[in-house]
Motif scaffolding. Structure first.
Motif, PDB file in Angstrom:
ATOM      1  N   PHE A   1       0.826  -1.217   0.000  1.00 22.64           N
ATOM      2  CA  PHE A   1       0.000   0.000   0.000  1.00 22.64           C
ATOM      3  C   PHE A   1       0.862   1.270   0.000  1.00 22.64           C
ATOM      4  CE2 PHE A   1      -2.562   3.325   2.068  1.00 22.64           C
ATOM      5  CZ  PHE A   1      -3.662   3.331   1.229  1.00 22.64           C
ATOM      6  N   ILE A   2       1.709   1.408   1.030  1.00 29.18           N
ATOM      7  CA  ILE A   2       2.487   2.651   1.151  1.00 29.18           C
ATOM      8  C   ILE A   2       3.456   2.810  -0.027  1.00 29.18           C
ATOM      9  CG2 ILE A   2       4.129   3.935   2.576  1.00 29.18           C
ATOM     10  CD1 ILE A   2       2.912   2.611   5.040  1.00 29.18           C
ATOM     11  N   VAL A   3       4.268   1.761  -0.240  1.00 34.01           N
ATOM     12  CA  VAL A   3       5.272   1.851  -1.317  1.00 34.01           C
ATOM     13  C   VAL A   3       4.647   1.545  -2.681  1.00 34.01           C
ATOM     14  CG1 VAL A   3       7.455   0.930  -2.215  1.00 34.01           C
ATOM     15  CG2 VAL A   3       7.159   1.247   0.253  1.00 34.01           C
ATOM     16  N   GLY A   4       3.928   0.401  -2.733  1.00 34.81           N
ATOM     17  CA  GLY A   4       3.437  -0.101  -4.021  1.00 34.81           C
ATOM     18  C   GLY A   4       2.365   0.756  -4.666  1.00 34.81           C
ATOM     19  N   ILE A   5       1.612   1.470  -3.864  1.00 36.05           N
ATOM     20  CA  ILE A   5       0.557   2.309  -4.450  1.00 36.05           C
ATOM     21  C   ILE A   5       0.837   3.797  -4.222  1.00 36.05           C
ATOM     22  CG2 ILE A   5      -1.908   2.908  -4.379  1.00 36.05           C
ATOM     23  CD1 ILE A   5      -2.466  -0.060  -3.756  1.00 36.05           C
ATOM     24  N   VAL A   6       0.852   4.230  -2.947  1.00 35.91           N
ATOM     25  CA  VAL A   6       0.898   5.682  -2.686  1.00 35.91           C
ATOM     26  C   VAL A   6       2.212   6.313  -3.171  1.00 35.91           C
ATOM     27  CG1 VAL A   6       0.666   7.484  -0.939  1.00 35.91           C
ATOM     28  CG2 VAL A   6      -0.654   5.373  -0.716  1.00 35.91           C
ATOM     29  N   LYS A   7       3.332   5.755  -2.718  1.00 37.34           N
ATOM     30  CA  LYS A   7       4.623   6.352  -3.111  1.00 37.34           C
ATOM     31  C   LYS A   7       4.856   6.225  -4.623  1.00 37.34           C
ATOM     32  CE  LYS A   7       7.274   5.769   1.179  1.00 37.34           C
ATOM     33  NZ  LYS A   7       8.510   5.181   1.739  1.00 37.34           N
ATOM     34  N   LYS A   8       4.510   5.053  -5.138  1.00 35.80           N
ATOM     35  CA  LYS A   8       4.756   4.799  -6.572  1.00 35.80           C
ATOM     36  C   LYS A   8       3.913   5.734  -7.446  1.00 35.80           C
ATOM     37  CE  LYS A   8       5.225   0.805  -9.661  1.00 35.80           C
ATOM     38  NZ  LYS A   8       4.465   1.099 -10.858  1.00 35.80           N
TER      39      LYS A   8
END
Lengths: 405, 56
Positions: A213-220
């Motif tokens: 969620f944090i890395v795979g969606i929001v940050k990306k």
């Protein structure tokens, strides 16, 4: 709070003095939803009021209910009662919403976190593992100050914030949370901070939450967003000048040719084809580990324990976010990609400036206090101290100018 | 309280973007810490029962 989207209804147009609110579609829909719900489900006025105040802190709930009782005593009904509903909703919005993005704020986040924690505490077979069902993600946008400073206004900064709002509310984020069966309360917590409170029926896997969620969606999504390129445009001469610490005054005296020479010199320090990338730092904590950070005292009420648990959850996720921010900057510094190295320069420029500005502000405040003391005749030896301080301030200002350059 | 995970191994030639920071995995509670946590849970439950007994 329920926010059913219903078709528009002209009924509200009869309410006097509410033209402004009629322009607020969301508010209009909310009032319609409450009214419609009352009609469909045959709710009494009292039940409708309960629907409105259910998420409020107890004290505010009582205030709202007393207000409604006064309206009822006046015999208000129909359009007049709706007018009062609009008024109540306006108060709720002011307490719970960030008006810029019509997004709930930190006050709302804290309230919802307390309700979720209370829900877990009320579980029949409560164990420490049950505390893994609640988590908070703390987000902090990177470089918002740089965007505001380098563009000279908050317009682009607001676009940056809007981009983050759209991603958090977007299809990918929503789909992931739904797939994992998580109830999420997404809030803007002030400045460049956002929060997500999560409640799951199952234990939350922090690593999965971070990676997917944090890395795979929001940050990306932020990093790869086309929108972010236009937020801070290094093709814009004004941005380049601001980055180099030049004031408009520095350049207005120059000819167009001289100005272009200066800009070219600055551009040499910017990687070819550079474009700004939006980035956010994020930290996650569950109630499981944050709960161990509190002390429960004998005098503490149950409500106090809930507040402490909530506070600890917020603190720990904030701390994790700060660690993540440092790690991100280390990655930027160590990166082989000159674009990433340059992004750190953009951040650092404003960080150093901010630090020096804080020192300067502190000195200036002290100086004002000293000057007042001298004027009042209570400190005859202070003129010498003032002179010394003025020298120090002057030196700091010189340092600040060097940092800018 | 936390230990870093093993750094993610990139595929040959693959470079992770800077935002992909290393996640810090928590260290499990030691038995005495877990015992303290369970005692706190017992206190919470007692306080909740007291709260429910209070006249509304």
């Amino acid at each position: 709070m329920k926010k059913e989207q219903l078709s528009t209804d002209d009924d509200l147009h009869v309410v006097k003095g509410q033209e402004k609110e009629l322009n607020d579609k969301r508010l209009h829909n909310f009032v319609m939803a409450i009214s419609k719900k009352g009609e469909v489900e045959k709710l009494t006025i009292d039940e409708m009021i309960e629907e409105l105040v259910v998420d409020l802190p107890v004290k505010l709930q009582k205030e709202m209910i007393r207000a409604f009782e006064r309206f009822q005593k006046k015999g208000l009904q129909g359009a007049d009662l709706k007018e009062e509903v609009v008024e109540i909703r306006r108060i709720l919005k002011a307490v719970y919403e960030d008006p810029r993005f019509e997004m709930e704020n930190k006050v709302y986040a804290k309230l919802q976190a307390i309700k979720m924690i209370d829900g877990v505490f009320n579980e029949e077979n409560l164990t420490a593992e049950s505390f893994r069902k609640i988590a908070r993600i703390s987000f902090d946008l990177n470089g918002l100050k740089a965007v505001n400073d380098l563009t000279g206004s908050h317009g682009q900064g607001d676009k940056y914030l809007r981009l983050m709002v759209d991603i958090l509310r977007g299809d990918k984020a929503s789909a992931w949370l739904t797939q994992k069966g998580m109830e999420a309360v997404i809030t803007i917590d002030g400045g460049d901070e956002f929060g997500v409170i999560l409640k799951s029926e199952d234990q939350i896997d922090e690593k999965e939450l971070n990676d997917e969620f944090i890395v795979g969606i929001v940050k990306k999504e932020l990093w790869e967003s086309e929108v972010s390129r236009g937020i801070l445009d290094f093709d814009d001469a004004n941005v380049i000048e601001a980055y180099a610490g030049l004031n408009r005054g520095d350049l207005t005296a120059k000819t167009a040719e001289e100005r272009e020479i200066i800009l070219e010199e600055i551009r040499k320090g910017i990687p070819d084809g550079y474009f700004f990338r939006a980035a956010v730092s994020g930290g996650v904590a569950t109630l499981y580990e944050s709960f161990a950070h509190i002390e429960i005292e004998a005098k503490d009420s149950y409500e106090k324990v809930l507040e402490k648990a909530m506070g600890s959850l917020f603190d720990l996720s904030d701390k994790e976010m700060q660690v993540d921010k440092v790690n991100f900057k280390v990655n930027l510094a160590k990166s082989q990609d000159p674009h990433e190295n340059f992004l750190l320069k953009v951040y650092s420029r404003t960080d150093s400036e901010k630090e020096l500005r804080n020192i300067l502000d502190a000195y200036e405040l002290f100086l004002r206090n000293v000057e007042e003391a001298v004027e009042e005749g209570t400190a005859s030896v202070l003129p010498k101290v003032i002179e010394d301080l003025k020298k120090q301030i002057s030196e700091i200002e010189q340092r600040a100018k060097k940092v800018k350059k | 309280m936390t230990i870093p995970n093993d750094k993610k191994k990139d595929a040959p030639g693959e470079v992770q973007p800077a935002y992909n920071t290393t996640f810090r995995q928590r260290v499990p509670y030691a038995p005495e810490e877990l015992e303290r946590l369970n005692e706190m849970i017992r206190q919470v439950q007692l306080k909740r029962v007291e709260e429910q007994k209070k006249p509304k």
